[in-house]
Design a protein around this motif. Structure first.
Motif, mmCIF file in Angstrom:
data_model
loop_
_atom_site.group_PDB
_atom_site.id
_atom_site.type_symbol
_atom_site.label_atom_id
_atom_site.label_comp_id
_atom_site.label_asym_id
_atom_site.label_seq_id
_atom_site.Cartn_x
_atom_site.Cartn_y
_atom_site.Cartn_z
ATOM 1 N N ALA A 1 0.742 -1.056 0.251
ATOM 2 C CA ALA A 1 -0.351 0.704 0.014
ATOM 3 C C ALA A 1 1.145 1.231 0.167
ATOM 4 O O ALA A 1 0.119 2.540 -0.886
ATOM 5 C CB ALA A 1 -0.811 -0.123 0.804
ATOM 6 N N PHE A 2 2.121 0.864 0.761
ATOM 7 C CA PHE A 2 2.573 2.699 1.005
ATOM 8 C C PHE A 2 3.826 2.518 -0.855
ATOM 9 O O PHE A 2 3.588 3.789 -0.972
ATOM 10 C CB PHE A 2 4.091 2.237 2.107
ATOM 11 N N LEU A 3 3.943 1.258 -1.450
ATOM 12 C CA LEU A 3 4.304 1.307 -2.813
ATOM 13 C C LEU A 3 3.233 2.177 -3.482
ATOM 14 O O LEU A 3 3.500 2.722 -4.593
ATOM 15 C CB LEU A 3 5.013 0.583 -3.513
ATOM 16 N N ALA A 4 2.105 1.905 -3.910
ATOM 17 C CA ALA A 4 1.445 1.782 -4.896
ATOM 18 C C ALA A 4 0.742 3.778 -3.970
ATOM 19 O O ALA A 4 1.142 4.348 -4.837
ATOM 20 C CB ALA A 4 -0.034 1.306 -4.127
ATOM 21 N N ARG A 5 0.824 4.263 -2.975
ATOM 22 C CA ARG A 5 0.470 5.810 -2.570
ATOM 23 C C ARG A 5 1.977 6.291 -3.076
ATOM 24 O O ARG A 5 2.040 7.475 -3.314
ATOM 25 C CB ARG A 5 0.443 6.328 -1.398
ATOM 26 N N LEU A 6 2.974 6.085 -2.964
ATOM 27 C CA LEU A 6 4.565 6.707 -3.509
ATOM 28 C C LEU A 6 3.947 7.055 -4.953
ATOM 29 O O LEU A 6 4.706 8.006 -5.290
ATOM 30 C CB LEU A 6 5.414 5.638 -3.080
ATOM 31 N N GLY A 7 3.427 5.513 -5.320
ATOM 32 C CA GLY A 7 4.246 5.624 -6.904
ATOM 33 C C GLY A 7 2.718 6.625 -7.680
ATOM 34 O O GLY A 7 3.260 7.258 -8.489
ATOM 35 N N ASP B 1 3.774 9.555 -10.181
ATOM 36 C CA ASP B 1 3.266 9.853 -10.972
ATOM 37 C C ASP B 1 3.150 11.911 -11.574
ATOM 38 O O ASP B 1 4.272 11.927 -12.678
ATOM 39 C CB ASP B 1 2.622 8.828 -11.606
ATOM 40 N N GLU B 2 2.679 11.768 -10.345
ATOM 41 C CA GLU B 2 2.155 13.323 -10.544
ATOM 42 C C GLU B 2 3.221 14.086 -10.581
ATOM 43 O O GLU B 2 3.681 15.387 -11.453
ATOM 44 C CB GLU B 2 1.223 13.509 -9.272
ATOM 45 N N LEU B 3 4.477 13.949 -9.588
ATOM 46 C CA LEU B 3 5.938 14.730 -10.047
ATOM 47 C C LEU B 3 6.138 14.810 -11.447
ATOM 48 O O LEU B 3 6.514 15.599 -11.523
ATOM 49 C CB LEU B 3 6.542 14.302 -9.179
ATOM 50 N N GLN B 4 6.726 13.828 -11.464
ATOM 51 C CA GLN B 4 6.949 13.063 -12.935
ATOM 52 C C GLN B 4 6.884 14.208 -13.856
ATOM 53 O O GLN B 4 7.123 14.986 -15.216
ATOM 54 C CB GLN B 4 7.324 12.177 -13.807
ATOM 55 N N ALA B 5 4.905 14.458 -14.017
ATOM 56 C CA ALA B 5 4.492 15.021 -15.069
ATOM 57 C C ALA B 5 4.464 16.524 -14.873
ATOM 58 O O ALA B 5 4.411 16.869 -15.442
ATOM 59 C CB ALA B 5 3.047 14.384 -14.405
ATOM 60 N N PRO C 1 6.036 20.200 -15.030
ATOM 61 C CA PRO C 1 7.129 21.113 -15.226
ATOM 62 C C PRO C 1 8.279 21.363 -14.649
ATOM 63 O O PRO C 1 8.127 21.707 -13.610
ATOM 64 C CB PRO C 1 6.243 22.620 -15.429
ATOM 65 N N SER C 2 9.238 20.811 -16.288
ATOM 66 C CA SER C 2 10.441 21.146 -15.366
ATOM 67 C C SER C 2 11.294 19.925 -14.565
ATOM 68 O O SER C 2 12.315 20.191 -14.167
ATOM 69 C CB SER C 2 11.220 22.634 -14.797
ATOM 70 N N ILE C 3 10.143 18.816 -14.077
ATOM 71 C CA ILE C 3 10.700 18.121 -13.424
ATOM 72 C C ILE C 3 11.194 16.594 -14.379
ATOM 73 O O ILE C 3 11.110 16.695 -15.330
ATOM 74 C CB ILE C 3 9.438 17.064 -12.780
ATOM 75 N N VAL C 4 12.118 16.715 -14.277
ATOM 76 C CA VAL C 4 13.209 15.994 -14.753
ATOM 77 C C VAL C 4 13.744 14.424 -14.389
ATOM 78 O O VAL C 4 13.989 13.172 -15.208
ATOM 79 C CB VAL C 4 15.251 16.224 -14.945
ATOM 80 N N ALA C 5 13.128 13.839 -13.682
ATOM 81 C CA ALA C 5 13.639 12.656 -12.808
ATOM 82 C C ALA C 5 13.098 12.508 -11.739
ATOM 83 O O ALA C 5 13.991 12.295 -10.763
ATOM 84 C CB ALA C 5 15.176 11.961 -13.251
ATOM 85 N N VAL C 6 12.548 10.963 -11.258
ATOM 86 C CA VAL C 6 12.012 10.734 -10.065
ATOM 87 C C VAL C 6 13.045 9.451 -9.943
ATOM 88 O O VAL C 6 12.109 8.688 -10.579
ATOM 89 C CB VAL C 6 10.686 10.110 -10.122
ATOM 90 N N HIS C 7 12.876 8.748 -8.539
ATOM 91 C CA HIS C 7 13.777 7.496 -7.713
ATOM 92 C C HIS C 7 13.285 7.153 -6.280
ATOM 93 O O HIS C 7 13.001 8.547 -5.718
ATOM 94 C CB HIS C 7 15.162 7.679 -7.564
ATOM 95 N N LEU C 8 12.673 6.192 -6.320
ATOM 96 C CA LEU C 8 12.846 5.521 -5.191
ATOM 97 C C LEU C 8 13.727 4.567 -5.068
ATOM 98 O O LEU C 8 13.583 3.829 -4.786
ATOM 99 C CB LEU C 8 11.381 5.096 -4.522
ATOM 100 N N LEU C 9 14.332 4.674 -3.610
ATOM 101 C CA LEU C 9 14.967 4.009 -3.484
ATOM 102 C C LEU C 9 14.604 3.045 -1.541
ATOM 103 O O LEU C 9 14.096 3.986 -0.912
ATOM 104 C CB LEU C 9 16.517 5.324 -2.516
ATOM 105 N N GLU C 10 14.768 2.298 -1.880
ATOM 106 C CA GLU C 10 14.639 1.514 -0.815
ATOM 107 C C GLU C 10 15.934 1.243 -0.119
ATOM 108 O O GLU C 10 16.737 0.434 -0.283
ATOM 109 C CB GLU C 10 14.026 -0.269 -0.628
ATOM 110 N N GLY C 11 16.150 1.694 1.533
ATOM 111 C CA GLY C 11 17.111 1.690 2.292
ATOM 112 C C GLY C 11 17.489 -0.090 2.852
ATOM 113 O O GLY C 11 16.456 -0.737 3.220
ATOM 114 N N GLN C 12 18.616 -0.631 2.869
ATOM 115 C CA GLN C 12 19.259 -1.893 3.322
ATOM 116 C C GLN C 12 19.976 -1.885 4.322
ATOM 117 O O GLN C 12 21.072 -2.575 4.804
ATOM 118 C CB GLN C 12 19.454 -2.706 1.795
#
Length: 228
Positions: A126-132, A136-140, A142-153
């Motif tokens: 559920a967390f990943l779905a809401r972050l996804g 999507d909204e952030l990537q769309a 203006p002027s946003i180039v890239a979006v990355h989600l990192l899972e800490g280990q």
């Protein structure tokens, strides 16, 4: 652009004022080139804060997270150069997390990056779905180039000579959301509209904008092919 591999080492640190010039010179003149030369490392970048703390954010892209606990890398951590020994003693507020790249999208590199350190709230899917949806909204925007989600280990575990130089335990992050943009102003606008503190608090636990949020400007980047 999408990150080059499936592993990331994400580091935030402050630096004592009397050592800052030496830190900047060391990063460019020795440390980042040394790290990028390690087998499995692909690229390193250093950013300086325009908003948030600590002052510096650095990250290394690797083929896999396992590269960050490999014998080749641990050998470097256990044999710090004299310059490394001199500089690292002055690190402050260090956060160091080995990460798996959960998602990465984009085309090209942005001059500014927002860093959001998050903890999962509730069930992981559920967390990943809401972050996804938020990504999507952030990537769309203006002027946003890239979006990355990192899972800490975690921080990799185990004592190393370099860790001992820092003198205090490293912090780690559960999840890290990175948003790259052409400059800070459109990045701040996109965050205000799609990833406000209130919105983040609804999907993540314990989110604190004063501690977990920053906007950083790129100072230096080096990729493996550039070493030649």
């Amino acid at each position: 652009m999408a990150l080059a591999g499936k592993g990331v080492l994400a580091i935030w640190n402050g630096i004592a004022a009397e050592a800052e010039a030496d830190f900047v010179a060391w990063h460019i003149g020795e440390h980042i080139p040394e790290r990028v030369a390690v087998p499995g490392f692909l690229r390193g970048r250093r950013y300086v804060a325009e908003r948030g703390a600590p002052k510096y954010f650095n990250f290394y892209e690797t083929e896999t997270p396992e590269v960050l606990v490999s014998p080749d890398y641990l050998a470097r951590l256990n044999a710090p150069s004299p310059w490394t020994q001199r500089v690292v003693r002055h690190f402050r507020e260090t956060s160091r997390t080995i990460c798996h790249v959960a998602q990465s999208r984009g085309l090209g590199d942005g001059a500014s990056v927002a860093t959001l350190r998050l903890a999962a709230s509730g069930e992981r899917a559920a967390f990943l779905a809401r972050l996804g949806t938020m990504m999507d909204e952030l990537q769309a925007a203006p002027s946003i180039v890239a979006v990355h989600l990192l899972e800490g280990q975690g921080g990799g575990g185990g004592a190393t000579a370099e860790k001992a130089l820092r003198g205090e335990p490293d912090q780690t992050a559960d999840w890290i959301l990175l948003i790259e943009a052409v400059e800070a102003a459109p990045l701040e606008a996109a965050l205000a509209e799609h990833a406000s503190a209130q919105a983040l608090s609804s999907v993540a636990s314990g989110y604190d904008p004063a501690r977990d949020y920053g906007i950083y400007r790129l100072q230096y980047g080096l990729a493996k092919p550039q070493l030649a």
